[in-house]
Scaffold this active site. Structure first.
Site, PDB file in Angstrom:
ATOM      1  N   ASP A  10       0.877  -1.163   0.000  1.00 14.29           N
ATOM      2  CA  ASP A  10       0.000   0.000   0.000  1.00 14.29           C
ATOM      3  C   ASP A  10       0.922   1.222   0.000  1.00 14.29           C
ATOM      4  O   ASP A  10       1.398   1.669   1.037  1.00 14.29           O
ATOM      5  CB  ASP A  10      -0.885  -0.030   1.257  1.00 14.29           C
ATOM      6  CG  ASP A  10      -1.807   1.189   1.346  1.00 14.29           C
ATOM      7  OD1 ASP A  10      -1.560   2.186   0.634  1.00 14.29           O
ATOM      8  OD2 ASP A  10      -2.753   1.142   2.139  1.00 14.29           O
ATOM      9  N   GLU A 103       1.964   3.148  13.023  1.00 16.36           N
ATOM     10  CA  GLU A 103       0.910   3.023  12.008  1.00 16.36           C
ATOM     11  C   GLU A 103      -0.153   2.173  12.692  1.00 16.36           C
ATOM     12  O   GLU A 103      -0.128   0.948  12.639  1.00 16.36           O
ATOM     13  CB  GLU A 103       1.467   2.361  10.748  1.00 16.36           C
ATOM     14  CG  GLU A 103       0.545   2.501   9.559  1.00 16.36           C
ATOM     15  CD  GLU A 103      -0.598   1.512   9.582  1.00 16.36           C
ATOM     16  OE1 GLU A 103      -1.629   1.805  10.243  1.00 16.36           O
ATOM     17  OE2 GLU A 103      -0.457   0.472   8.951  1.00 16.36           O
ATOM     18  N   GLU A 112     -10.342  -2.283  15.321  1.00 14.46           N
ATOM     19  CA  GLU A 112      -9.150  -3.089  15.625  1.00 14.46           C
ATOM     20  C   GLU A 112      -7.879  -2.258  15.491  1.00 14.46           C
ATOM     21  O   GLU A 112      -6.898  -2.673  14.878  1.00 14.46           O
ATOM     22  CB  GLU A 112      -9.085  -4.324  14.719  1.00 14.46           C
ATOM     23  CG  GLU A 112     -10.239  -5.264  15.002  1.00 14.46           C
ATOM     24  CD  GLU A 112     -10.088  -6.647  14.381  1.00 14.46           C
ATOM     25  OE1 GLU A 112      -9.318  -6.775  13.428  1.00 14.46           O
ATOM     26  OE2 GLU A 112     -10.757  -7.574  14.873  1.00 14.46           O
TER      27      GLU A 112
END
Lengths: 312, 312
Positions: A10, A103, A112
């Site tokens: 990503d 992150e 979550e």
């Protein structure tokens, strides 16, 4: 490993962190850095390369063993210490750190996520003039036309190989759908719902009720509201960050689609207003309860409704 | 609900069961049927419609409540009894059943499957002349050229944003990849590895070592072996079933790709031979250990190697 790879690949996510770190050496040069939830150690490596005095990379999963090997292979054993364990349980060899990087964001920003862990680390170890990266996260809302997918995802249950399974529709409606939304589906403006200042907020600030007013930019139908988040690094030389919204390059977080009971017929300039409540489920704190109130008093459509969703 | 929908929308899966049931009324007419792991109750509904005397639908998850409502909505309350609980723990109101039907297959046939539960039900309740549907399942193997994806999935770790993470490659290699393979990638014949007769087998038969011999159908490179399964219903009026292989319409099970350490250079007519061992992991019985031995003594390539994989 394939999930890990999806995150690393990503590029919006990983390149943003890389750019923040490599273009802002002044934040890292000779500083003590704490990497919360380090994974492979990629952020720690960026920080070490940017001149950090020392980086403590905390990772509780088996991945910590890999991170140790990666640090060694890449010649950063002197600078990066990988600590295998939970942030809440480990001991750091230093009393304070200058930078906390993490992150921690989940789907819908808060599903979550590791935010509580970051806040714990901040309160325990961050120096008074220390910085948290990223330090701002915001949740946004817009409305979309989604006739085709709503038919496919929700109305599907009306006739399943000839059987009526419409009772499952109620359950399906309550399940936010993590998926990529085409920007052409957007019917209204995009509204900022909530900004969180990671450097100051408390854990409870991640539960909130906020109002919204979405104004239609064209005559269309609204089938769903769409939530997404942005993060920013305001301590950089110039503002940096990224968006996971439908108008930006797509990320592994995609967007979060909340289907509406009603098909809202909206005219350009009309307003869909309401409020969104976000809270951890009391029984299962990992689940997120979302309550959506919305109303329109328009030319062609008058609706007022409350819907409940659960992310789990 | 979206996962459930993905399975129902897998038409190879669901239509196969529907066709087996509706085209073979003689198997169900006035019979007592047990549906193991009923989910929404779709298979029970098919059976009831085909004339079953009574269907017991066992489902241990919350979905059982939905199944009850679906049965009622569709007017089959007299014929279908949904029992919420574990097959190993519940009691049936009848001593024997004539038919056991189940969709128990997992990825790679055996990963996170319900086979043991089906065998338990068979041994406890199936009448002497009863049938299990499906009654045959087979595992197959072939070899593929996959330069592009191996590069993307495995070699990726050599250089991750400038860092050497090759130690993760070893882990990634051990992780079978569930993905759809294009049939044009197939380099050799497809070989039957193992057939399981669900009506007779014991639980231990799901652990085995079997030999294989794959013969190249063209000059090419082999980057991976690919496993897939077929199931069949041999008690039908004519043989019915479906394949999850790369030459068939794709299913939600896709195929299972096992990357090889070596790039095998193979010439048309040459043989890659070896054996595959499949067993449940001793520590975590839900995990599956796969050991692959392969060798080629070809014109352009001589290799002999053993590789271990773990599905978890």
């Amino acid at each position: 490993m394939y999930w890990l790879q999806e995150m690393l690949k990503d590029v919006v996510r990983t390149r943003s962190y890389q750019n923040v770190i490599t273009q802002n050496n002044f934040l890292f040069k000779d500083k003590i850095v704490l990497d919360v939830g380090a994974g492979t150690g990629i952020l720690s490596l960026f920080c070490a390369k940017a001149g950090a005095k020392h980086v403590y990379a905390i990772e509780c999963s088996q991945m910590a063993d890999m991170a140790k090997e990666i640090v060694k292979t890449n010649g950063f054993s002197e600078v990066i210490t990988v600590i295998k364990g939970k942030v809440e349980e480990i001991e750091l060899p230093v009393p304070k750190v200058d930078v906390i990087i993490s992150e921690w964001m989940g789907y819908f920003l808060l599903f979550e996520n590791m935010l509580d862990t970051v806040l714990f680390a901040r309160d325990k170890w961050l120096a008074d003039d220390g910085v948290v990266l990223p330090d701002k996260a915001s949740l946004h809302l817009t409305a979309i036309e989604d006739a085709e997918y709503k038919e496919d995802k929700i109305e599907f249950w009306n006739n399943v190989y000839g059987f009526d399974m419409s009772c499952i529709k109620k359950q399906a409606m309550m399940e936010p759908l993590v998926d990529t939304v085409d920007q052409n589906q957007i019917v209204t403006n995009c509204q900022l719902l909530k900004t969180m200042d990671i450097s100051k907020m408390s854990s409870g600030d991640a539960s909130f009720t906020v109002p919204f007013k979405l104004v239609a930019e064209r005559n269309d139908f609204i089938h769903a509201l769409v939530a997404y988040f942005n993060v920013s690094f305001t301590k950089c030389h110039k503002l940096m960050g990224f968006s996971t919204g439908p108008r930006s390059k797509s990320t592994h977080w995609k967007q979060t689609v909340l289907y509406l009971e009603d098909v809202v017929t909206i005219c350009e300039g009309e307003t869909l207003s309401g409020s969104m409540t976000v809270a951890n489920n009391k029984k299962n704190p990992r689940d997120i309860d979302i309550t959506l109130k919305y109303a329109i008093n328009g030319n062609r459509c008058k609706v007022s409704r409350t819907q409940h969703y659960k992310m789990r």
